[in-house]
Design a protein around this motif. Structure first.
Motif, short mmCIF file in Angstrom:
data_model
loop_
_atom_site.label_atom_id
_atom_site.label_comp_id
_atom_site.label_asym_id
_atom_site.label_seq_id
_atom_site.Cartn_x
_atom_site.Cartn_y
_atom_site.Cartn_z
N PHE A 110 116.82 95.61 86.47
CA PHE A 110 116.48 96.11 85.21
C PHE A 110 116.22 94.70 84.54
CE2 PHE A 110 120.69 94.41 85.01
CZ PHE A 110 121.08 93.90 83.76
N VAL A 111 115.57 95.04 82.98
CA VAL A 111 114.90 93.93 82.60
C VAL A 111 115.94 93.68 81.38
CG1 VAL A 111 113.10 92.90 80.99
CG2 VAL A 111 112.72 94.18 83.09
N GLY A 112 116.60 92.51 81.19
CA GLY A 112 117.42 92.27 80.17
C GLY A 112 116.97 92.00 78.67
N SER A 113 117.62 91.57 77.76
CA SER A 113 116.95 91.66 76.33
C SER A 113 116.35 90.21 76.38
CB SER A 113 118.46 91.46 75.39
OG SER A 113 119.17 90.31 75.71
N SER A 114 116.64 89.51 77.21
CA SER A 114 115.89 88.08 77.23
C SER A 114 114.38 88.39 78.00
CB SER A 114 116.54 87.10 77.85
OG SER A 114 116.82 87.37 79.25
N GLY A 115 114.09 89.19 78.38
CA GLY A 115 113.04 89.49 79.28
C GLY A 115 113.05 89.14 80.86
N ARG A 116 114.24 88.61 81.19
CA ARG A 116 114.33 88.17 82.53
C ARG A 116 115.11 89.60 83.36
NH1 ARG A 116 118.25 83.19 82.17
NH2 ARG A 116 119.22 84.49 80.45
N VAL A 117 114.53 89.48 84.79
CA VAL A 117 114.90 90.34 85.64
C VAL A 117 116.33 90.26 86.36
CG1 VAL A 117 114.18 92.05 87.52
CG2 VAL A 117 112.49 91.15 85.82
N PHE A 118 117.14 91.26 86.40
CA PHE A 118 118.49 91.26 87.09
C PHE A 118 118.65 92.52 88.00
CE2 PHE A 118 118.78 89.11 82.79
CZ PHE A 118 119.43 88.01 82.99
N PRO A 119 119.64 92.01 89.15
CA PRO A 119 119.77 93.38 90.05
C PRO A 119 120.83 93.93 89.31
CG PRO A 119 120.66 91.15 90.67
CD PRO A 119 119.89 90.84 89.70
N ALA A 120 120.89 95.62 89.50
CA ALA A 120 121.70 96.36 88.69
C ALA A 120 122.95 96.13 88.83
CB ALA A 120 121.47 97.85 89.40
N GLU A 121 123.38 95.66 89.99
CA GLU A 121 124.73 95.23 90.35
C GLU A 121 125.49 93.98 89.73
OE1 GLU A 121 126.48 96.37 94.09
OE2 GLU A 121 124.82 97.69 94.50
N MET A 122 124.67 93.08 89.08
CA MET A 122 124.68 92.00 88.65
C MET A 122 125.37 91.07 89.58
SD MET A 122 123.38 91.68 85.91
CE MET A 122 124.20 90.07 85.00
N LYS A 123 124.87 91.23 90.84
CA LYS A 123 125.60 90.28 92.15
C LYS A 123 124.21 89.98 92.92
CE LYS A 123 130.25 92.27 92.07
NZ LYS A 123 131.08 93.21 92.86
N ALA A 124 124.43 88.93 93.53
CA ALA A 124 123.33 88.44 94.47
C ALA A 124 123.41 89.00 95.68
CB ALA A 124 123.07 87.02 94.50
N ALA A 125 124.73 89.13 96.13
CA ALA A 125 124.93 89.60 97.81
C ALA A 125 124.33 90.74 98.13
CB ALA A 125 126.33 89.58 98.04
N PRO A 126 124.27 92.11 97.31
CA PRO A 126 123.64 93.18 97.72
C PRO A 126 122.01 93.11 97.65
CG PRO A 126 125.36 93.68 95.96
CD PRO A 126 125.15 92.06 96.24
N LEU A 127 121.54 92.14 96.99
CA LEU A 127 120.11 91.95 96.91
C LEU A 127 119.54 90.93 98.20
CD1 LEU A 127 117.31 91.86 95.78
CD2 LEU A 127 117.87 89.85 94.44
N LEU A 128 120.56 90.28 98.77
CA LEU A 128 120.32 89.55 99.70
C LEU A 128 120.42 90.39 101.07
CD1 LEU A 128 119.66 86.87 101.34
CD2 LEU A 128 122.29 86.26 101.04
N ARG A 129 121.38 90.98 101.11
CA ARG A 129 121.48 92.06 102.42
C ARG A 129 120.54 93.08 102.26
NH1 ARG A 129 127.17 92.08 100.80
NH2 ARG A 129 126.81 94.21 99.51
N ALA A 130 119.85 93.63 101.26
CA ALA A 130 118.82 94.44 101.41
C ALA A 130 117.60 93.59 101.86
CB ALA A 130 118.65 94.92 100.14
N TRP A 131 117.55 92.56 101.31
CA TRP A 131 116.16 91.62 101.61
C TRP A 131 116.17 91.55 103.26
CZ3 TRP A 131 114.97 86.97 98.11
CH2 TRP A 131 113.65 86.42 98.39
N LEU A 132 117.27 90.99 103.93
CA LEU A 132 117.53 90.70 105.09
C LEU A 132 117.40 92.01 106.11
CD1 LEU A 132 120.60 88.25 105.10
CD2 LEU A 132 118.21 87.65 105.66
N GLN A 133 117.70 93.13 105.61
CA GLN A 133 117.50 94.48 106.37
C GLN A 133 115.94 94.61 106.23
OE1 GLN A 133 119.56 96.04 107.91
NE2 GLN A 133 118.71 97.93 108.44
N ARG A 134 115.49 94.42 105.38
CA ARG A 134 113.83 94.67 105.20
C ARG A 134 113.10 93.60 106.27
NH1 ARG A 134 110.26 94.42 99.64
NH2 ARG A 134 108.07 94.75 100.73
N LEU A 135 113.59 92.50 106.37
CA LEU A 135 112.93 91.55 107.12
C LEU A 135 113.06 91.94 108.51
CD1 LEU A 135 113.47 88.30 104.92
CD2 LEU A 135 111.55 89.32 105.33
#
Length: 338
Positions: A1-26
């Motif tokens: 999602f896009v925060g009030s600052s215009g920056r993009v964040f993962p919905a869970e506000m944690k990096a680990a799920p993003l990393l796991r999904a990334w590795l799975q895709r690779l």
């Protein structure tokens, strides 16, 4: 999602799920060849045309010959997680121009009023407390003439930071850290200025400071007239001499521009990121090393620094893409030549 600052964040506000999904895709791409990961290997440099890797078991070093190599080895911050900058020696041995790694987005130890850092009383009472809604200024360089000194300062921004056991750290300090670090390296000393009440003019501050306080203590007077208390009040008493505190004009000036002398930057191992690394002139536009054709570099190991961790991550990803495009071009040229 896009925060009030215009920056993009993962919905869970944690990096680990993003990393796991990334590795799975690779590992299991929708199309193309899956990426093979070889964990617990440590690069030990080159032996001829081969990359050499050490392994944690008793197996002999692994030698690998590649059509192209991308080095994305990070800086030297957080060495307990692997980024210890040991790769610098391997590249220097190949004639690659590198700059020493140094802390970026880092905290600092203060010199203190007596040149001994924070007093025990201040440290015990206020270490860990935030300073909110202050303006931090890095003035003109030491030795600058009156004309330069009167110009716009090198850095000036409103924000917040944290008082530590030995000094200061936090987002506002990190943003100014490059100038402060370089001043310390060049002159052996550095200082910043703090406006503790940025929403009040110097005239307003002086009027309230000079207001007769009767039998009230100076602390009570400043809290009542200006709302100064907590960490701001403590910092003022810690860094100002008794003579300054006794003179309304001098005290008001320090409230609007409190000098904070610094002793040193915190160690690179504690920094958010590092500056230094592979010199940009040592690479071509595609980030291939001139001294080692077929080898590309990306990320924080390049000699540049970002003002925040977010910009750092963005630029690391962008340089990785640039290097990958260079790899594809290089491999296509090799195929055509063969």
């Amino acid at each position: 999602f896009v925060g009030s600052s215009g920056r993009v964040f993962p919905a869970e506000m944690k990096a680990a799920p993003l990393l796991r999904a990334w590795l799975q895709r690779l590992r299991h791409p929708a199309s193309g060849v899956p990426v093979q990961f070889h964990m617990r290997h440590r690069w030990l440099g080159w032996q001829g045309d081969h990359l050499v890797f050490g392994r944690r078991d008793d197996a002999p070093p692994l030698k690998v010959k590649t059509g192209a190599t991308v080095l994305a080895l990070g800086g030297a911050s957080w060495p307990h997680l692997g980024s210890d900058g040991a790769w610098l020696a391997h590249l220097q041995a190949q004639g690659v121009e590198v700059a020493p790694l140094k802390p970026a987005n880092c905290g600092f130890d203060v010199l203190g009023r007596e040149g001994q850092g924070w007093t025990a009383h201040f440290r015990d009472k206020l270490a860990g407390h935030p300073l909110k809604s202050v303006v931090l200024t890095v003035p003109a360089p030491q030795g600058a003439g009156p004309e330069v000194a009167a110009q716009t300062p090198r850095f000036k921004r409103k924000g917040e930071f944290v008082l530590t056991e030995t000094g200061i750290e936090g987002s506002l300090v990190y943003a100014a850290s490059a100038w402060l670090r370089d001043d310390l390296a060049e002159h052996g000393q550095a200082h910043l200025l703090l406006d503790l009440l940025p929403d009040k003019t110097p005239e307003q501050v002086f009027k309230e400071v000079a207001w007769p306080r009767g039998s009230r203590s100076l602390s009570s007077h400043l809290k009542s007239r200006l709302g100064l208390d907590g960490a701001k009040m403590g910092l003022l008493f810690e860094l100002c001499t008794p003579e300054t505190m006794a003179r309304p004009e001098a005290l008001a000036a320090h409230i609007k521009a409190l000098p904070v002398p610094l002793k040193r930057a915190r160690p690179v191992a504690e920094a958010i990121s590092t500056a230094g690394g592979v010199a940009l002139q040592a690479m071509g536009p595609d980030l291939m090393l001139a001294a080692r054709p077929g080898v590309f570099c990306a990320g924080e190991m390049l000699d540049w620094e970002a003002p925040t961790g977010g910009y750092l991550l963005t630029a690391c990803l962008a340089s990785g893409r640039q290097a990958a495009q260079g790899v594809l071009k290089s491999l296509a040229t090799q195929s055509h030549t063969i």
